[in-house]
Motif scaffolding. Structure first.
Motif, PDB file in Angstrom:
ATOM      1  N   TYR A  60      42.965  20.391  29.660  1.00 44.17           N
ATOM      2  CA  TYR A  60      42.336  19.609  30.726  1.00 44.17           C
ATOM      3  C   TYR A  60      40.832  19.821  30.660  1.00 44.17           C
ATOM      4  CZ  TYR A  60      40.921  18.269  35.477  1.00 44.17           C
ATOM      5  OH  TYR A  60      40.296  17.703  36.550  1.00 44.17           O
ATOM      6  N   ILE A  61      40.082  18.734  30.547  1.00 45.33           N
ATOM      7  CA  ILE A  61      38.621  18.813  30.471  1.00 45.33           C
ATOM      8  C   ILE A  61      38.024  18.017  31.627  1.00 45.33           C
ATOM      9  CG2 ILE A  61      36.574  18.384  29.071  1.00 45.33           C
ATOM     10  CD1 ILE A  61      39.827  18.262  27.284  1.00 45.33           C
ATOM     11  N   ALA A  62      37.302  18.702  32.494  1.00 45.12           N
ATOM     12  CA  ALA A  62      36.602  18.053  33.602  1.00 45.12           C
ATOM     13  C   ALA A  62      35.155  17.809  33.210  1.00 45.12           C
ATOM     14  CB  ALA A  62      36.664  18.919  34.854  1.00 45.12           C
ATOM     15  N   ILE A  63      34.616  16.659  33.623  1.00 45.19           N
ATOM     16  CA  ILE A  63      33.263  16.272  33.245  1.00 45.19           C
ATOM     17  C   ILE A  63      32.426  16.089  34.499  1.00 45.19           C
ATOM     18  CG2 ILE A  63      31.868  14.520  32.078  1.00 45.19           C
ATOM     19  CD1 ILE A  63      34.399  13.958  30.401  1.00 45.19           C
ATOM     20  N   GLU A  64      31.271  16.737  34.510  1.00 48.92           N
ATOM     21  CA  GLU A  64      30.330  16.615  35.612  1.00 48.92           C
ATOM     22  C   GLU A  64      28.960  16.247  35.073  1.00 48.92           C
ATOM     23  OE1 GLU A  64      30.370  20.329  37.655  1.00 48.92           O
ATOM     24  OE2 GLU A  64      32.174  19.844  38.814  1.00 48.92           O
ATOM     25  N   ASP A  65      28.150  15.647  35.908  1.00 47.46           N
ATOM     26  CA  ASP A  65      26.766  15.435  35.488  1.00 47.46           C
ATOM     27  C   ASP A  65      26.015  16.759  35.610  1.00 47.46           C
ATOM     28  OD1 ASP A  65      26.365  15.746  38.199  1.00 47.46           O
ATOM     29  OD2 ASP A  65      25.613  13.716  38.556  1.00 47.46           O
ATOM     30  N   THR A 160      41.689   6.439  25.230  1.00 48.63           N
ATOM     31  CA  THR A 160      40.673   6.221  26.253  1.00 48.63           C
ATOM     32  C   THR A 160      39.839   7.486  26.452  1.00 48.63           C
ATOM     33  OG1 THR A 160      42.174   6.878  28.032  1.00 48.63           O
ATOM     34  CG2 THR A 160      42.115   4.538  27.440  1.00 48.63           C
ATOM     35  N   THR A 161      38.649   7.288  26.998  1.00 43.59           N
ATOM     36  CA  THR A 161      37.765   8.403  27.320  1.00 43.59           C
ATOM     37  C   THR A 161      37.828   8.677  28.822  1.00 43.59           C
ATOM     38  OG1 THR A 161      35.807   7.014  27.675  1.00 43.59           O
ATOM     39  CG2 THR A 161      36.277   7.721  25.411  1.00 43.59           C
ATOM     40  N   TYR A 162      36.959   9.544  29.299  1.00 46.56           N
ATOM     41  CA  TYR A 162      37.009   9.956  30.704  1.00 46.56           C
ATOM     42  C   TYR A 162      36.836   8.796  31.674  1.00 46.56           C
ATOM     43  CZ  TYR A 162      31.939   9.439  31.079  1.00 46.56           C
ATOM     44  OH  TYR A 162      30.670   8.930  31.100  1.00 46.56           O
ATOM     45  N   ASP A 163      36.180   7.708  31.240  1.00 47.20           N
ATOM     46  CA  ASP A 163      35.947   6.580  32.155  1.00 47.20           C
ATOM     47  C   ASP A 163      37.069   5.557  32.124  1.00 47.20           C
ATOM     48  OD1 ASP A 163      35.516   5.389  29.709  1.00 47.20           O
ATOM     49  OD2 ASP A 163      33.493   4.656  30.147  1.00 47.20           O
ATOM     50  N   GLY A 164      38.155   5.857  31.386  1.00 45.91           N
ATOM     51  CA  GLY A 164      39.296   4.959  31.347  1.00 45.91           C
ATOM     52  C   GLY A 164      39.193   3.831  30.353  1.00 45.91           C
ATOM     53  N   LYS A 165      38.059   3.721  29.654  1.00 44.77           N
ATOM     54  CA  LYS A 165      37.873   2.674  28.653  1.00 44.77           C
ATOM     55  C   LYS A 165      38.258   3.203  27.275  1.00 44.77           C
ATOM     56  CE  LYS A 165      35.656   0.098  31.764  1.00 44.77           C
ATOM     57  NZ  LYS A 165      35.478   1.109  32.837  1.00 44.77           N
ATOM     58  N   PRO A 166      38.639   2.302  26.343  1.00 40.72           N
ATOM     59  CA  PRO A 166      38.861   2.749  24.966  1.00 40.72           C
ATOM     60  C   PRO A 166      37.602   3.388  24.394  1.00 40.72           C
ATOM     61  CG  PRO A 166      39.690   0.518  25.297  1.00 40.72           C
ATOM     62  CD  PRO A 166      38.905   0.867  26.528  1.00 40.72           C
ATOM     63  N   LEU A 167      37.763   4.202  23.364  1.00 37.47           N
ATOM     64  CA  LEU A 167      36.614   4.885  22.776  1.00 37.47           C
ATOM     65  C   LEU A 167      35.482   3.921  22.478  1.00 37.47           C
ATOM     66  CD1 LEU A 167      35.227   7.374  21.504  1.00 37.47           C
ATOM     67  CD2 LEU A 167      36.405   6.783  19.366  1.00 37.47           C
ATOM     68  N   MET A 300      32.336  18.774  22.906  1.00 39.15           N
ATOM     69  CA  MET A 300      33.662  18.429  23.445  1.00 39.15           C
ATOM     70  C   MET A 300      33.810  16.926  23.677  1.00 39.15           C
ATOM     71  SD  MET A 300      34.665  21.591  25.963  1.00 39.15           S
ATOM     72  CE  MET A 300      36.412  21.201  25.822  1.00 39.15           C
ATOM     73  N   LYS A 301      33.358  16.140  22.715  1.00 38.61           N
ATOM     74  CA  LYS A 301      33.487  14.689  22.836  1.00 38.61           C
ATOM     75  C   LYS A 301      34.845  14.198  22.332  1.00 38.61           C
ATOM     76  CE  LYS A 301      29.352  13.685  24.469  1.00 38.61           C
ATOM     77  NZ  LYS A 301      28.891  15.035  24.872  1.00 38.61           N
ATOM     78  N   SER A 302      35.192  14.488  21.080  1.00 42.53           N
ATOM     79  CA  SER A 302      36.508  14.165  20.529  1.00 42.53           C
ATOM     80  C   SER A 302      37.142  15.474  20.078  1.00 42.53           C
ATOM     81  CB  SER A 302      36.394  13.187  19.357  1.00 42.53           C
ATOM     82  OG  SER A 302      36.094  11.885  19.812  1.00 42.53           O
ATOM     83  N   LEU A 333      45.378  15.504  20.239  1.00 43.40           N
ATOM     84  CA  LEU A 333      44.000  15.061  20.044  1.00 43.40           C
ATOM     85  C   LEU A 333      43.657  13.993  21.069  1.00 43.40           C
ATOM     86  CD1 LEU A 333      44.362  12.067  18.601  1.00 43.40           C
ATOM     87  CD2 LEU A 333      44.659  13.438  16.558  1.00 43.40           C
ATOM     88  N   GLY A 334      42.376  13.769  21.257  1.00 46.93           N
ATOM     89  CA  GLY A 334      41.945  12.747  22.197  1.00 46.93           C
ATOM     90  C   GLY A 334      40.434  12.659  22.266  1.00 46.93           C
ATOM     91  N   HIS A 335      39.980  11.581  22.872  1.00 45.07           N
ATOM     92  CA  HIS A 335      38.544  11.335  23.049  1.00 45.07           C
ATOM     93  C   HIS A 335      38.171  11.630  24.499  1.00 45.07           C
ATOM     94  CE1 HIS A 335      38.648   9.562  19.117  1.00 45.07           C
ATOM     95  NE2 HIS A 335      39.481   8.619  19.492  1.00 45.07           N
ATOM     96  N   VAL A 336      37.385  12.653  24.677  1.00 39.52           N
ATOM     97  CA  VAL A 336      36.946  13.026  26.024  1.00 39.52           C
ATOM     98  C   VAL A 336      35.788  12.134  26.458  1.00 39.52           C
ATOM     99  CG1 VAL A 336      36.076  14.908  27.459  1.00 39.52           C
ATOM    100  CG2 VAL A 336      37.649  15.395  25.573  1.00 39.52           C
TER     101      VAL A 336
END
Length: 360
Positions: A60-65, A160-167, A300-302, A333-336
């Motif tokens: 699980y990867i959480a993303i913050e500004d 998909t990435t953190y914003d729900g869109k495909p890479l 931690m992008k992909s 595997l996945g795209h964060v």
């Protein structure tokens, strides 16, 4: 590449079959040797993903500004309080992969319980299958990444990435509403060739596109709305027969000391700036390339997580006399995030890019 772990059952370790006890170590040694030799094969995974070991069912990867810039403050005044905002999250679950190889009693008998070509081929197929499975899924995770997912033998692989869109999307978001910044940006771009055949393009034009793509990666906005300032350094190209002429132009664009496709002595600013990585499974009908910043990818992008290394169980079936090898591994595997990579799609002269797409 992880080392293989081989486990034997009692019927092999015991004294039930002396002939098998001579063959099994030979087959197992060949599997181990073949697994070690995988390190010598060219793998695209180190370029495509940040590869890590995992000890969880799901990562699980959480993303913050980030925190904003510092504020000027009068002497004696309190500083302005800042805080980060939750931008998104990504979960990567591991998938279980297995393969079974069987040596029949007659096959071993006809080989006098020694290694012969038929047994060697089957033994080597286990580590080869392990390597090819990892490579295929890793490459398809980028090749198919204009889609939200792809199907691998009945298993849905999320792209998909953190914003729900495909890479790769023209509608990616950065930041979060109510945070330090919020907006949309694209990591798909288009270019128009100087010929109706997009494969027949001047390599000097390709060099200019690469320079612009590098700038797009560098100026991609982070969650705070600022240019992320990473340098693109890797080009991924397809291995399709139809696009081979274009890939040759890419090689010229990054390999010429002087500006390619011209008669003057102007320097080529792209020479020596790029890693060149062909993706064997990428076979688009029209030219495409991907550019990436390896430094950005490491943030931690992909991600490619190894949960269980390659393990092999060996046993005999008393009813059939067959010798069995079962291979198993788990990885995910996945795209964060999307800000480390961008795709360029090349169109022939006179063609039009989709509405709203940016043309270089």
């Amino acid at each position: 590449m992880p080392k293989v772990q081989i486990t034997y059952n009692q019927s092999i370790n015991g004294n039930k079959n002396v002939r098998l006890k001579g063959l099994v170590p030979l087959v197992s040694a060949l599997i181990e040797e073949s697994t070690q030799n995988l390190d010598k094969k060219k793998s695209a995974i180190p370029f495509l993903f940040n590869e890590k070991k995992s000890d969880k069912h799901t990562e699980y990867i959480a993303i913050e500004d980030g925190y904003d810039l510092m504020d000027p403050t009068f002497d004696g005044d309190r500083p302005k309080t800042d805080k980060t905002a939750h931008v998104g999250e990504k979960k990567i679950s591991h998938i279980n992969f297995t393969k079974h190889v069987m040596f029949t009693e007659q096959m071993m008998e006809d080989a006098y319980y020694q290694l012969d070509p038929s047994i060697e081929v089957k033994a080597k197929s286990l580590p080869d299958s392990y390597f090819k499975t990892r490579e295929k899924i890793a490459q398809l995770a980028y090749i198919e990444a204009e889609n939200a997912s792809f199907d691998y033998r009945g298993e849905k692989i999320d792209l998909t990435t953190y914003d729900g869109k495909p890479l790769f999307s023209t509608k990616h978001t950065y930041g979060v509403e109510g945070g330090h910044a919020f907006g949309t940006q694209s990591n798909i771009f288009y270019a128009i060739a100087d010929s109706t055949d997009p494969n027949d393009v001047n390599p000097g034009l390709v060099a200019e596109w690469l320079s612009q793509m590098a700038a797009e990666i560098n100026q991609m906005k982070n969650a705070n709305g600022e240019a992320q300032d990473f340098d693109a350094d890797t080009i991924f190209v397809p291995r399709g027969v139809e696009t081979t002429p274009f890939v040759d132009k890419v090689r010229r664009a990054i390999g010429s000391d002087y500006f390619p496709g011209t008669a003057n002595n102007d320097i080529n600013t792209q020479a020596g700036q790029w890693n060149f990585v062909p993706l064997t499974l990428w076979k688009p009908k029209t030219p495409e390339i991907m550019v990436m910043s390896q430094d950005a990818k490491q943030m931690m992008k992909s991600m490619f997580y190894n949960r269980i290394t390659l393990g092999v169980n060996a046993w005999t079936d008393e009813m059939t006399g067959n010798l069995n090898y079962r291979a198993r591994t788990r990885f995910g595997l996945g795209h964060v995030d999307y800000k480390h990579v961008a795709k360029l799609k090349i169109l022939g002269k006179g063609a039009s890019a989709p509405d709203g797409a940016k043309v270089l």
